[in-house]
Design a protein around this motif. Structure first.
Motif, short mmCIF file in Angstrom:
data_model
loop_
_atom_site.label_atom_id
_atom_site.label_comp_id
_atom_site.label_asym_id
_atom_site.label_seq_id
_atom_site.Cartn_x
_atom_site.Cartn_y
_atom_site.Cartn_z
N GLU A 1 0.82 -1.20 0.00
CA GLU A 1 0.00 0.00 0.00
C GLU A 1 0.86 1.26 0.00
OE1 GLU A 1 -2.60 -0.09 3.35
OE2 GLU A 1 -4.02 -1.49 2.43
N ILE A 2 0.36 2.28 -0.64
CA ILE A 2 0.84 3.64 -0.44
C ILE A 2 -0.37 4.45 0.02
CG2 ILE A 2 2.70 3.45 -2.13
CD1 ILE A 2 1.01 5.03 -4.08
N ARG A 3 -0.11 5.51 0.76
CA ARG A 3 -1.23 6.22 1.40
C ARG A 3 -1.29 7.67 0.96
NH1 ARG A 3 -3.47 3.63 5.88
NH2 ARG A 3 -2.55 1.57 6.26
N VAL A 4 -2.51 8.15 0.84
CA VAL A 4 -2.80 9.55 0.57
C VAL A 4 -3.55 10.11 1.78
CG1 VAL A 4 -4.11 11.18 -0.86
CG2 VAL A 4 -2.86 9.29 -1.93
N ARG A 5 -3.03 11.20 2.33
CA ARG A 5 -3.68 11.81 3.49
C ARG A 5 -4.23 13.18 3.10
NH1 ARG A 5 -3.41 11.57 9.16
NH2 ARG A 5 -3.87 13.55 10.17
N LEU A 6 -5.53 13.35 3.21
CA LEU A 6 -6.20 14.61 2.87
C LEU A 6 -6.62 15.31 4.16
CD1 LEU A 6 -7.64 16.58 0.85
CD2 LEU A 6 -9.65 15.11 1.11
N MET A 7 -6.25 16.57 4.28
CA MET A 7 -6.69 17.39 5.40
C MET A 7 -7.46 18.60 4.85
SD MET A 7 -3.48 17.34 8.07
CE MET A 7 -4.51 18.17 9.30
N VAL A 8 -8.67 18.76 5.32
CA VAL A 8 -9.53 19.87 4.90
C VAL A 8 -9.73 20.81 6.09
CG1 VAL A 8 -11.77 20.54 3.97
CG2 VAL A 8 -10.69 18.41 3.21
N ASN A 9 -9.28 22.05 5.94
CA ASN A 9 -9.45 23.04 7.00
C ASN A 9 -10.64 23.94 6.67
OD1 ASN A 9 -7.16 22.21 8.45
ND2 ASN A 9 -5.81 23.46 7.17
N VAL A 10 -11.57 24.02 7.60
CA VAL A 10 -12.72 24.90 7.46
C VAL A 10 -12.64 25.92 8.59
CG1 VAL A 10 -15.23 25.08 7.31
CG2 VAL A 10 -14.08 23.00 6.51
N PRO A 11 -12.23 27.16 8.31
CA PRO A 11 -12.08 28.14 9.38
C PRO A 11 -13.40 28.45 10.05
CG PRO A 11 -11.88 29.20 7.24
CD PRO A 11 -11.90 27.72 6.99
N ALA A 12 -13.37 28.48 11.39
CA ALA A 12 -14.59 28.79 12.13
C ALA A 12 -15.04 30.22 11.86
CB ALA A 12 -14.35 28.58 13.63
N GLU A 13 -14.07 31.11 11.66
CA GLU A 13 -14.37 32.51 11.33
C GLU A 13 -13.55 32.87 10.10
OE1 GLU A 13 -14.60 36.90 13.50
OE2 GLU A 13 -13.69 35.20 14.53
N ASN A 14 -14.22 32.97 8.98
CA ASN A 14 -13.52 33.20 7.71
C ASN A 14 -13.27 34.68 7.44
OD1 ASN A 14 -12.28 32.37 5.33
ND2 ASN A 14 -14.17 32.49 4.15
N LEU A 15 -14.16 35.54 7.92
CA LEU A 15 -14.01 36.98 7.74
C LEU A 15 -13.46 37.56 9.04
CD1 LEU A 15 -14.50 39.37 5.83
CD2 LEU A 15 -16.77 39.59 6.84
N ILE A 16 -12.25 38.11 8.98
CA ILE A 16 -11.56 38.59 10.17
C ILE A 16 -11.52 40.12 10.16
CG2 ILE A 16 -9.44 38.49 11.53
CD1 ILE A 16 -10.83 35.80 11.21
N VAL A 17 -12.00 40.73 11.24
CA VAL A 17 -11.97 42.18 11.41
C VAL A 17 -11.19 42.49 12.68
CG1 VAL A 17 -13.34 44.27 11.72
CG2 VAL A 17 -14.18 42.44 10.23
N THR A 18 -10.14 43.30 12.55
CA THR A 18 -9.32 43.66 13.72
C THR A 18 -9.00 45.16 13.68
OG1 THR A 18 -7.34 43.03 12.47
CG2 THR A 18 -8.25 41.41 14.00
N PRO A 19 -9.11 45.83 14.84
CA PRO A 19 -9.66 45.33 16.10
C PRO A 19 -11.18 45.22 16.02
CG PRO A 19 -9.21 47.66 16.29
CD PRO A 19 -8.71 47.26 14.93
N LYS A 20 -11.74 44.57 17.02
CA LYS A 20 -13.19 44.37 17.03
C LYS A 20 -13.92 45.59 17.57
CE LYS A 20 -13.06 39.33 17.22
NZ LYS A 20 -13.48 39.21 15.81
N GLU A 21 -13.20 46.51 18.21
CA GLU A 21 -13.79 47.76 18.65
C GLU A 21 -12.72 48.84 18.68
OE1 GLU A 21 -13.63 47.40 23.49
OE2 GLU A 21 -15.42 46.67 22.45
N LEU A 22 -13.13 50.09 18.58
CA LEU A 22 -12.21 51.22 18.53
C LEU A 22 -12.45 52.16 19.71
CD1 LEU A 22 -12.40 52.22 14.75
CD2 LEU A 22 -10.46 51.16 15.90
N ASP A 23 -11.36 52.56 20.33
CA ASP A 23 -11.44 53.54 21.42
C ASP A 23 -10.44 54.66 21.11
OD1 ASP A 23 -11.61 55.01 23.71
OD2 ASP A 23 -11.25 53.33 25.09
N PHE A 24 -10.95 55.81 20.73
CA PHE A 24 -10.09 56.95 20.42
C PHE A 24 -9.52 57.59 21.68
CE2 PHE A 24 -12.10 56.50 16.38
CZ PHE A 24 -11.33 57.17 15.44
#
Length: 226
Positions: free
Chosen positions: A113-136
């Motif tokens: 046998e030879i083996r193929v290993r597939l890994m599928v990453n599904v990000p829990a949060e695909n849209l990233i906004v930083t910072p999440k709040e602003l304090d002037f």
């Protein structure tokens, strides 16, 4: 010397473990772009990839999918003797991995046998906004012109388009800068000195309308008369 160089299939660019130049050797076979593909997909996205498997010697043997392999995986052989392993990736909401063996049948009746290993990453949060709040913080009315804050907006996988920017605080000025077209943007937020300004504490939101969803970033500041 003339050569006909075909462009890489689009899915290859999404495989983070791809070795485009060499692939990966597994026993008497070369698997391109890798025998261990790692790919990131959007939640619910459907993708298909294919791995080329090439014998490194005439007596390497023939290949077939091992019993228990996913029904959707297909192994096909071309006229030149190369194999292609077609792997459809079904829509998913979470990351997963799978190891699938291929049976190598040799002319003397033995198999391995030879083996193929597939890994599928599904990000829990695909849209990233930083910072999440602003304090002037505290801002003097006399020096609002030099006040600047930034918000980054990026998408881990897939394309992103910002459709509109606005704020519930009318004196905030929003400007969009492109870091990477279709995936990474920077929002510059300043206080517009041409607007009527009065001392006081202010709370509001910056609204970023994207083609995926609406994002609200809370903002607070205190204008002081000095």
């Amino acid at each position: 010397m003339l050569a006909n160089v075909k462009p890489l299939p689009g899915y290859v660019k999404r495989i983070t473990t791809a070795d485009v130049g060499r692939g990966e050797v597994n026993g008497a076979f070369q698997i391109w772009p890798t025998a261990r593909p790692v790919i990131t997909v959007e939640p619910g996205e459907r993708v298909a990839i294919a791995l080329r498997i090439k014998a490194l010697a005439p007596d390497a043997g023939s290949l077939k999918l091992a019993p228990g392999a996913p029904d959707t995986w297909k192994l096909r052989r071309e006229a030149n003797g190369d194999y292609w392993l077609d792997i459809p990736i079904d829509p998913a909401s979470e990351s997963s991995s799978r190891v699938v063996p291929l049976v190598v049948e040799q002319s003397d009746g033995r198999s391995r046998e030879i083996r193929v290993r597939l890994m599928v990453n599904v990000p829990a949060e695909n849209l990233i906004v930083t910072p999440k709040e602003l304090d002037f913080g505290e801002v003097a009315l006399a020096s609002v012109k030099g006040t600047l804050r930034r918000v980054g907006v990026r998408k881990i996988v897939g394309s992103l388009r910002i459709k509109a920017l606005n704020s519930t605080l009318p004196f905030l000025k929003l400007e969009q800068a492109t870091m990477v077209e279709g995936s990474n943007y920077l929002i510059r937020i300043t206080i517009d000195p041409t607007r009527p300004l009065k001392a006081g504490a202010y709370n509001g939101v910056v609204v970023i309308e994207t083609d995926e969803r609406r994002v609200e970033v809370p903002v607070k500041l205190k204008l002081v008369d000095r």
